[in-house]
Design an enzyme around this catalytic site. Sequence first.
Site, mmCIF file in Angstrom:
data_model
loop_
_atom_site.group_PDB
_atom_site.id
_atom_site.type_symbol
_atom_site.label_atom_id
_atom_site.label_comp_id
_atom_site.label_asym_id
_atom_site.label_seq_id
_atom_site.Cartn_x
_atom_site.Cartn_y
_atom_site.Cartn_z
ATOM 1 N N SER A 119 38.393 37.330 29.755
ATOM 2 C CA SER A 119 37.562 38.164 30.615
ATOM 3 C C SER A 119 36.415 38.796 29.834
ATOM 4 O O SER A 119 35.536 39.404 30.423
ATOM 5 C CB SER A 119 38.414 39.253 31.267
ATOM 6 O OG SER A 119 39.221 39.881 30.306
ATOM 7 N N HIS A 140 37.146 31.831 34.784
ATOM 8 C CA HIS A 140 37.731 33.170 34.861
ATOM 9 C C HIS A 140 38.276 33.462 36.252
ATOM 10 O O HIS A 140 37.508 33.606 37.218
ATOM 11 C CB HIS A 140 36.668 34.204 34.459
ATOM 12 C CG HIS A 140 37.187 35.591 34.397
ATOM 13 N ND1 HIS A 140 36.502 36.667 34.880
ATOM 14 C CD2 HIS A 140 38.370 36.090 33.919
ATOM 15 C CE1 HIS A 140 37.222 37.758 34.700
ATOM 16 N NE2 HIS A 140 38.352 37.437 34.125
ATOM 17 N N GLU A 152 34.975 32.578 38.277
ATOM 18 C CA GLU A 152 33.704 32.501 37.558
ATOM 19 C C GLU A 152 33.738 31.294 36.605
ATOM 20 O O GLU A 152 34.670 31.168 35.805
ATOM 21 C CB GLU A 152 33.465 33.783 36.755
ATOM 22 C CG GLU A 152 33.220 35.006 37.638
ATOM 23 C CD GLU A 152 33.141 36.308 36.852
ATOM 24 O OE1 GLU A 152 32.341 37.162 37.235
ATOM 25 O OE2 GLU A 152 33.896 36.474 35.870
ATOM 26 N N ASN A 190 33.262 41.618 35.805
ATOM 27 C CA ASN A 190 33.673 42.679 34.876
ATOM 28 C C ASN A 190 32.485 43.462 34.334
ATOM 29 O O ASN A 190 32.614 44.626 33.957
ATOM 30 C CB ASN A 190 34.507 42.105 33.730
ATOM 31 C CG ASN A 190 35.966 41.940 34.143
ATOM 32 O OD1 ASN A 190 36.423 42.566 35.084
ATOM 33 N ND2 ASN A 190 36.682 41.087 33.443
HETATM 34 N N1 3HC Z 1 51.109 36.038 45.363
HETATM 35 C C1 3HC Z 1 50.977 35.655 46.642
HETATM 36 N N2 3HC Z 1 50.596 36.483 47.635
HETATM 37 C C2 3HC Z 1 50.354 37.765 47.292
HETATM 38 C C3 3HC Z 1 50.468 38.240 45.972
HETATM 39 C C4 3HC Z 1 50.858 37.315 44.976
HETATM 40 N N3 3HC Z 1 50.994 37.655 43.701
HETATM 41 N N4 3HC Z 1 50.108 39.552 45.957
HETATM 42 C C5 3HC Z 1 49.800 39.893 47.210
HETATM 43 N N5 3HC Z 1 49.945 38.812 48.024
HETATM 44 C C6 3HC Z 1 49.680 38.731 49.451
HETATM 45 C C7 3HC Z 1 50.724 39.468 50.260
HETATM 46 O O1 3HC Z 1 51.837 38.671 50.517
HETATM 47 C C8 3HC Z 1 49.950 39.781 51.532
HETATM 48 O O2 3HC Z 1 49.895 38.641 52.367
HETATM 49 P P1 3HC Z 1 49.729 38.801 53.960
HETATM 50 O O3 3HC Z 1 48.447 39.578 54.192
HETATM 51 O O4 3HC Z 1 49.649 37.404 54.460
HETATM 52 O O5 3HC Z 1 50.955 39.539 54.395
HETATM 53 C C9 3HC Z 1 48.527 40.040 51.012
HETATM 54 O O6 3HC Z 1 48.438 39.390 49.733
HETATM 55 C C10 3HC Z 1 48.259 41.505 50.837
HETATM 56 O O7 3HC Z 1 49.265 42.061 49.994
HETATM 57 P P2 3HC Z 1 50.078 43.397 50.297
HETATM 58 O O8 3HC Z 1 50.171 43.585 51.776
HETATM 59 O O9 3HC Z 1 51.323 43.396 49.490
HETATM 60 O O10 3HC Z 1 49.255 44.549 49.652
HETATM 61 P P3 3HC Z 1 47.742 44.809 49.711
HETATM 62 O O11 3HC Z 1 47.202 44.604 51.072
HETATM 63 O O12 3HC Z 1 47.570 46.088 49.021
HETATM 64 O O13 3HC Z 1 47.114 43.653 48.769
HETATM 65 C C11 3HC Z 1 46.220 43.010 46.735
HETATM 66 C C12 3HC Z 1 47.450 43.524 47.432
HETATM 67 C C13 3HC Z 1 45.923 41.582 47.177
HETATM 68 C C14 3HC Z 1 46.508 43.015 45.245
HETATM 69 C C15 3HC Z 1 45.011 43.946 47.120
HETATM 70 O O14 3HC Z 1 45.363 45.287 46.932
HETATM 71 C C16 3HC Z 1 43.772 43.661 46.345
HETATM 72 O O15 3HC Z 1 43.026 42.729 46.651
HETATM 73 N N6 3HC Z 1 43.502 44.499 45.305
HETATM 74 C C17 3HC Z 1 42.359 44.345 44.456
HETATM 75 C C18 3HC Z 1 42.663 43.323 43.382
HETATM 76 C C19 3HC Z 1 41.507 43.139 42.448
HETATM 77 O O16 3HC Z 1 40.478 43.792 42.520
HETATM 78 N N7 3HC Z 1 41.684 42.190 41.513
HETATM 79 C C20 3HC Z 1 40.717 41.960 40.501
HETATM 80 C C21 3HC Z 1 41.175 42.656 39.273
HETATM 81 S S1 3HC Z 1 40.022 42.458 37.969
HETATM 82 C C22 3HC Z 1 40.487 41.034 37.238
HETATM 83 O O17 3HC Z 1 41.436 40.383 37.577
HETATM 84 C C23 3HC Z 1 39.613 40.596 36.127
HETATM 85 C C24 3HC Z 1 40.355 40.632 34.835
HETATM 86 O O18 3HC Z 1 39.518 40.040 33.881
HETATM 87 C C25 3HC Z 1 40.783 42.022 34.368
#
Ligand code: 3HC
Length: 290
Positions: A119, A140, A152, A190
């Site tokens: 990242s 990414h 990305e 990022n």
């Molecule tokens: N595998 C499969 N499905 C998943 C899952 C996983 N690991 N995690 C969540 N889901 C699914 C759930 O089953 C649910 O499905 P549905 O809508 O069909 O029922 C859906 O995703 C939503 O999950 P939840 O209802 O449990 O909870 P949320 O609505 O809070 O969603 C989340 C969880 C998808 C993580 C959401 O909160 C989100 O999008 N958060 C932001 C994540 C983000 O910004 N990620 C980027 C991080 S930065 C990065 O990665 C870069 C790195 O370099 C640091």
Amino acid sequence: MAIERVGVVGFGAMGSGIAQVCAQAGYAVRVREVDQTAIDRGWKGVDGSLARIVKAGKMTEADAKAARGRMSAGTSLGDLGDCDLIIEAVLEVADVKRKVFEELDAICPPATIFCSNTSSLPIVDMAIRTKRPDRFAGLHFFNPAPVMQLVEVVHALTTSDETVETLRAFVAKLGKTPVVSKDVAGFIVNRLLVPYMLDAIRALEQGIASADDIDTAVKLGLRHPMGPFELLDYTGLDISLHVGEVFFEEFKEPRMAPPPLLRRMVAAGHLGRKTGKGFYEYDEKGQRRP
Ligand code: 3HC
């Protein structure tokens, strides 16, 4: 070039998600981890994620079983020798990544494309350690990889246009959307996200509002799915500290510098969900305590 077999190095949160996404798209996937404990942990992540997708009615039980059947995991890099594309998702430590690629370079045929899921680290530094800097790029993914739609594709100074096009097509085949970025710390997402998260910590340090109120403000005021502190806990405070350090080293801008609170929380072992405590506390099932 046609990609049929994908190798993934690292079966942690990102590696397991990436391997799963590739298997779901029909690719044969070989994963390499350092030991059986890490492999078992990776399978647990894959099985949990596939079960959620099946439960949500987005995939049949049979398709989930078939996707899992297309994946295999072991401890030897040699098992990845016949892969057409290799995606590295090991620790964010430059020397560890470079060593992986140097070993892979001796194992894989010249046509195999190498990608790093880093990242923040420069892609070109890894590319020039191999005999295929033109077939080396960044790829990414975002956490959780099975859910997040964006990937990305990082075009380093040495990456050929053909490699970038092959990777764009590959990402589209995964059912995700590719964007192309230059090889600069943080790429696109990022570059915007990290200063924002670090600013949120500074706002907390300055006593502007509580972590909970800042999260609520961002979720309801900007419609983000998570507030900055929920996201920091979700991705891991150690990851954000490391990325902040790399950014500050690259840009020398104060807003890229990790705030003291972040450094101290990492020193205390308060890394977020994975340790049960970060800006919030979590129970054994990962549910946030009131
Ligand atoms: N595998 C499969 N499905 C998943 C899952 C996983 N690991 N995690 C969540 N889901 C699914 C759930 O089953 C649910 O499905 P549905 O809508 O069909 O029922 C859906 O995703 C939503 O999950 P939840 O209802 O449990 O909870 P949320 O609505 O809070 O969603 C989340 C969880 C998808 C993580 C959401 O909160 C989100 O999008 N958060 C932001 C994540 C983000 O910004 N990620 C980027 C991080 S930065 C990065 O990665 C870069 C790195 O370099 C640091």
